[in-house]
Design an enzyme around this catalytic site. Sequence first.
Site, mmCIF file in Angstrom:
data_model
loop_
_atom_site.group_PDB
_atom_site.id
_atom_site.type_symbol
_atom_site.label_atom_id
_atom_site.label_comp_id
_atom_site.label_asym_id
_atom_site.label_seq_id
_atom_site.Cartn_x
_atom_site.Cartn_y
_atom_site.Cartn_z
ATOM 1 N N GLY A 278 15.099 -1.403 -67.336
ATOM 2 C CA GLY A 278 14.245 -1.439 -68.480
ATOM 3 C C GLY A 278 14.738 -0.376 -69.523
ATOM 4 N N GLU A 279 13.924 0.054 -70.181
ATOM 5 C CA GLU A 279 14.053 1.280 -71.417
ATOM 6 C C GLU A 279 14.695 0.462 -72.588
ATOM 7 O OE1 GLU A 279 16.658 4.429 -69.905
ATOM 8 O OE2 GLU A 279 15.404 4.811 -68.205
ATOM 9 N N GLY A 280 15.046 -0.685 -72.432
ATOM 10 C CA GLY A 280 15.915 -1.430 -73.253
ATOM 11 C C GLY A 280 17.517 -1.351 -73.285
#
Lengths: 353, 353
Positions: free
Chosen positions: A317-319
Amino acid sequence: MDVLNSTVNKIGEINEELYAIAQKRLDNLTKPPGSLGRLEEFARRLVAITENKTPILDKKVVFTFAGDHGVTEEGVSAYPKEVTAQMVLNFIRGGAGINVLARHAGAEVVVVDIGVDYDFKELDGLMKMKVVRGTRNFARGPAMTKEEAVKCIETGITLAEGYAIKGYKIFGTGDMGIGNTSPSSAIAAVLTGKKVAAVTGKGTGISDDSLRKKISTIEKGIRINAPDPKDAIDVLSKVGGAEIGGIAGLILGAAANRVPVIIDGLISTAGAMIAFTIEPKVSGYLFAAHNSVEVGHKAMLDAMGLKPIVDLNLRLGEGTGAAVAMLIIEAGLKIYREMATFGDAGVSDEIIN
Amino acid sequence: MDVLNSTVNKIGEINEELYAIAQKRLDNLTKPPGSLGRLEEFARRLVAITENKTPILDKKVVFTFAGDHGVTEEGVSAYPKEVTAQMVLNFIRGGAGINVLARHAGAEVVVVDIGVDYDFKELDGLMKMKVVRGTRNFARGPAMTKEEAVKCIETGITLAEGYAIKGYKIFGTGDMGIGNTSPSSAIAAVLTGKKVAAVTGKGTGISDDSLRKKISTIEKGIRINAPDPKDAIDVLSKVGGAEIGGIAGLILGAAANRVPVIIDGLISTAGAMIAFTIEPKVSGYLFAAHNSVEVGHKAMLDAMGLKPIVDLNLRLGEGTGAAVAMLIIEAGLKIYREMATFGDAGVSDEIIN
């Protein structure tokens, strides 16, 4: 609701008439027609999205929306909920995966506190736009009120508008929130109609026992709250989370401003499903970064007709996936902008058979 | 043969003991263990290949080997053979796909005339290392002599040695040669034992009729020349081509110098199969850039135990897939080098269950 409604009204279809113009240029470059495969697709889509025959990606940004989740009380995550705030501070210091990969892609990272259960000081690089201080436990009742859900979406819209005006040409989405695969899988189940067990995975890494518990928690949350699958705001408010609403809003705001958006994994795609349910035209503006390890991800991408760009077994995740995909989308655009044509290069474009 | 033999003798296994050391660092970074999937694999492999606990990819290069093929007389390609030389000039001017994508990846492009049927002037950026002026038509007899085949391989070795000494840390391979999917499919058939029809595709874009003719031409070439599948030099000399031999040599020279190599699509992978048949240890040094549209590609990757990094429907060659993959491999290394550890960041690494 005014900001949300006026934004949705502004969203048009992408301009597919420009595909033919972009393809004509691509076919005149010194390569066999179509031989750069999906890189050509990315270039065509950027042209149709931006309505610019020679788009450029000089300013790029990944938005990492952070929020906490009451449902962590049920033991659905491998990490304690304090990690959300700790990771936000890690983002601000530049030490997280998204910082490294966004630097590699030449993109900035904007960290948005939209729902973290922690009071941050003023910090360079942190957008303090808290709507809730963590959502409520959706296994026992609604995660947010309708007003809070709308405010989360409108927060994303405000960010999209602001960064579009500042000249950012492409957005990536990302998330941080211990427990947030649970609301994401809940959204996937409600909005795709699949069973919870078919769209729920191990998140950051829980055991088989905990996975069974996570599935039954999500099932209970859906049963208790009875979200209406035709009403995306109802779904978002019932199961949360704040960061998912922020991502949904960012996507709506981007589409209204003809800015392409790269969605990351499960959580970002849950946000995209909320936006898509509000206005299906947004799918034209979306690039699916990667094929997440999380099983609910593919069901939602299929529902929106999106095909992932890379498949690298990512599940952070996080980008992070969006940052990697950004490099590849830009590769397609550079092909389109920088390659010589047959005429320029004095190369024969005669095809023998 | 002396250069070839001494190079092969220098090739050792990659140092798999370093996997554990690299993994320990990866598991201490601020992310759930394994959550960056194949990016972590790339970092581990770079450590094991280079025997350097903190490798860096500051100097990167893609080698594009160019050669012509007598088999084009049989009508196996969509383009006239003059395009090989025209494209070499396009590479030198910086207008081709590989120039654009290598720039994007921060890599230099070295163009090697190893077998083009054209006399180039002295040109900046062109390595004039011609071994043959086009191969002979392998549908009618051997494409090269054994001595020529060895010289092609040794040319690749010389380049690898030179660039390793100059401090280049990773190599990509690429090819240019009208007609070169035919020798590549021939190599795939002979060295994997599969039928020609199962490993032959449409190259730059021929018709179904031409594909049938291409398959029967390759079958005839194999029947007439009877290459010995245990003798890679025999196979290379019988079906060619010069650029495939150069790529094979580059890989052998890189492995002897512990330099990782990213192999592009079908033609580069045919070169890798030649190198792998000479010395199977080379597979440890290889990264497979992408899953080519060309059907013979996967058969050879499977034989070497390699899994492609991206799948973007590429079929251009030149090293374009290698340049895209280089960006992603470097992403993995940056994660390894630049992310904060749990200790640095004050993030809890306690896992609840």
